[in-house]
Design an enzyme around this catalytic site. Structure first.
Site, PDB file in Angstrom:
ATOM      1  N   PRO A  22       3.491   0.269  -9.672  1.00 52.61           N
ATOM      2  CA  PRO A  22       1.955   0.778 -11.036  1.00 52.61           C
ATOM      3  C   PRO A  22       0.896   0.027 -11.312  1.00 52.61           C
ATOM      4  CG  PRO A  22       4.363   0.634 -12.471  1.00 52.61           C
ATOM      5  CD  PRO A  22       4.535   0.794 -10.660  1.00 52.61           C
ATOM      6  N   ASP A  45      -3.960  -2.148  -1.321  1.00 50.78           N
ATOM      7  CA  ASP A  45      -4.663  -2.030  -1.547  1.00 50.78           C
ATOM      8  C   ASP A  45      -5.626  -2.212  -2.982  1.00 50.78           C
ATOM      9  OD1 ASP A  45      -5.262   1.040  -0.541  1.00 50.78           O
ATOM     10  OD2 ASP A  45      -3.909   1.765  -2.712  1.00 50.78           O
ATOM     11  N   LYS A  66      -9.820   1.337  -1.740  1.00 51.46           N
ATOM     12  CA  LYS A  66     -10.402   2.450  -2.664  1.00 51.46           C
ATOM     13  C   LYS A  66     -10.797   2.666  -4.074  1.00 51.46           C
ATOM     14  CE  LYS A  66      -9.884   5.242   1.720  1.00 51.46           C
ATOM     15  NZ  LYS A  66     -11.466   5.452   1.717  1.00 51.46           N
ATOM     16  N   THR A 127       5.672   5.330  -9.313  1.00 54.53           N
ATOM     17  CA  THR A 127       4.944   6.197  -9.486  1.00 54.53           C
ATOM     18  C   THR A 127       4.145   6.436 -11.063  1.00 54.53           C
ATOM     19  OG1 THR A 127       2.880   7.853  -8.561  1.00 54.53           O
ATOM     20  CG2 THR A 127       5.217   8.459 -10.189  1.00 54.53           C
ATOM     21  N   MET A 179      -7.086   9.425 -12.012  1.00 52.98           N
ATOM     22  CA  MET A 179      -8.234   9.948 -11.618  1.00 52.98           C
ATOM     23  C   MET A 179      -8.526  10.643 -11.872  1.00 52.98           C
ATOM     24  SD  MET A 179      -7.174   8.909  -7.793  1.00 52.98           S
ATOM     25  CE  MET A 179      -6.523  10.074  -7.368  1.00 52.98           C
TER      26      MET A 179
END
Length: 271
Positions: A22, A45, A66, A127, A179
Site C-alpha cells: 500500500p 509504478d 500511470k 492491497t 480511485m
C-alpha cells in the site's frame, strides 16, 4: 560503476510481477524484497515509494507508472518493454502498487509475456483496502453486521465514468472504492437513492496515502459525502480509498445501536 548482468546466452529471462504493497516500504513481502535485490531491471509504478527502490540498487530502474490526469506510459508500451527486457536480462521485476492482481492490469501484461514465450510469476502484495482497515483498526467484515465486501473502481482505462453514465452499485455489505475521488459525491448520492444496504447515515471512512507518513483520515456519513463535504478535503496528489459500510461505524456507536435493536426486539415479542 555498477555492472548489470545481461542475457547473452539467448535464453529468455523471467518476469516477476511484484506487489509493492500500500505504500510503506516495510510492507512489501519478504519474497518481493528478495526479488528486488536480485533484479537486473525494475519497471515500477508512479506510486511506489522512492525509498523502496533502495532495495534494488544494482538494477536498472525505469518508471512506467500511470497517474490519473497526468502523462503516463501506455499499457501496450509497458507490455513491449517487459518483453524486450526479457531478451536482455535474466531477472525482470514489474513492481506494482498494492497487489498486482487488483486493478493493476496484470492480466494484460501476463498475456503479452506468455504470448512471447516468456515465463512470468506473480508475487502478491497487500492491497490498500486491507492496509486501510488495519490502519483504522476496524474490520471490513463484522459478525452480525457485514458478511461481504466489494472492491470497486470506476476507472475505465485513462478516463473515469462519463457524467451521464450510471454507476453500478454492488450489493455487498461493505464497499471499498479505489480511485473514486472525482466521483465521491455522486457515488454517495446514488448509493443513498438506490442501494438496499446503504443509507444516508451509513458510515464513510476515507483514507489517503494509506500506511505512509502522509496518511490522512476523513470520517463521516454518506449524506455528508453526497453533499460534497469531502471535496475540498481531498489532496489530488495522494491516492484515496473510500470505505463505506456499517462495519466501519465506531465500536461504541455500533454497540449502542445493537443494544437498542435487542431492546426493541424484546419489546416486540413481549407485546
Amino acid at each position: 560503476m555498477t555492472t548489470i548482468s545481461t542475457n547473452n546466452n539467448n535464453t529468455l529471462g523471467k518476469v516477476y510481477l511484484v506487489g509493492a504493497g500500500p505504500g510503506a516500504v516495510d510492507l512489501i513481502t519478504v519474497r518481493g524484497a528478495k526479488l528486488l535485490a536480485q533484479a537486473d531491471i525494475v519497471f515500477y509504478d508512479a506510486l511506489v515509494d522512492p525509498e523502496m527502490l533502495k532495495l534494488c540498487p544494482k538494477a536498472i530502474q525505469i518508471e512506467v507508472g500511470k497517474r490519473c490526469g497526468k502523462l503516463s506510459s501506455a499499457q501496450q508500451f509497458i507490455n513491449k518493454r517487459l518483453v524486450d527486457a526479457a531478451q536482455k536480462h535474466q531477472v525482470i521485476v514489474r513492481l506494482k502498487g498494492g497487489d498486482p492482481m487488483l486493478f493493476g492490469r496484470a492480466d494484460e501484461e501476463i498475456q503479452a509475456l506468455k504470448a512471447a514465450g516468456i515465463e512470468v510469476q506473480v508475487v502478491p502484495g497487500i492491497t490498500a483496502a486491507l492496509a486501510g482497515a488495519a490502519s483504522i483498526q476496524q474490520s471490513l467484515t463484522l459478525r452480525g453486521v457485514s458478511r461481504s465486501v466489494a472492491f470497486i473502481t470506476l476507472a475505465q482505462g485513462a478516463e473515469n465514468v462519463a457524467p451521464g453514465q450510471p454507476i453500478s452499485n454492488p450489493s455487498a455489505d461493505t464497499l471499498v472504492y479505489y480511485m473514486g475521488r472525482k466521483d465521491a459525491a455522486r457515488i454517495a448520492q446514488q448509493l443513498i437513492e438506490q442501494s438496499p444496504n446503504q443509507h444516508s447515515n451509513t458510515p464513510v471512512q476515507i483514507l489517503e496515502a494509506v500506511s505512509t507518513p502522509r496518511e490522512r483520515l476523513w470520517t463521516s456519513t454518506l449524506q455528508e459525502l453526497a453533499a460534497g463535504k469531502a471535496d475540498q478535503w481531498f489532496d489530488s496528489a495522494s491516492p484515496a480509498l473510500i470505505m463505506i459500510g456499517e462495519a466501519l461505524r465506531s465500536p461504541s456507536t455500533l454497540a449502542s445501536d445493537t443494544a437498542e435493536e435487542k431492546i426493541d426486539e424484546c419489546l416486540q415479542k413481549a407485546g
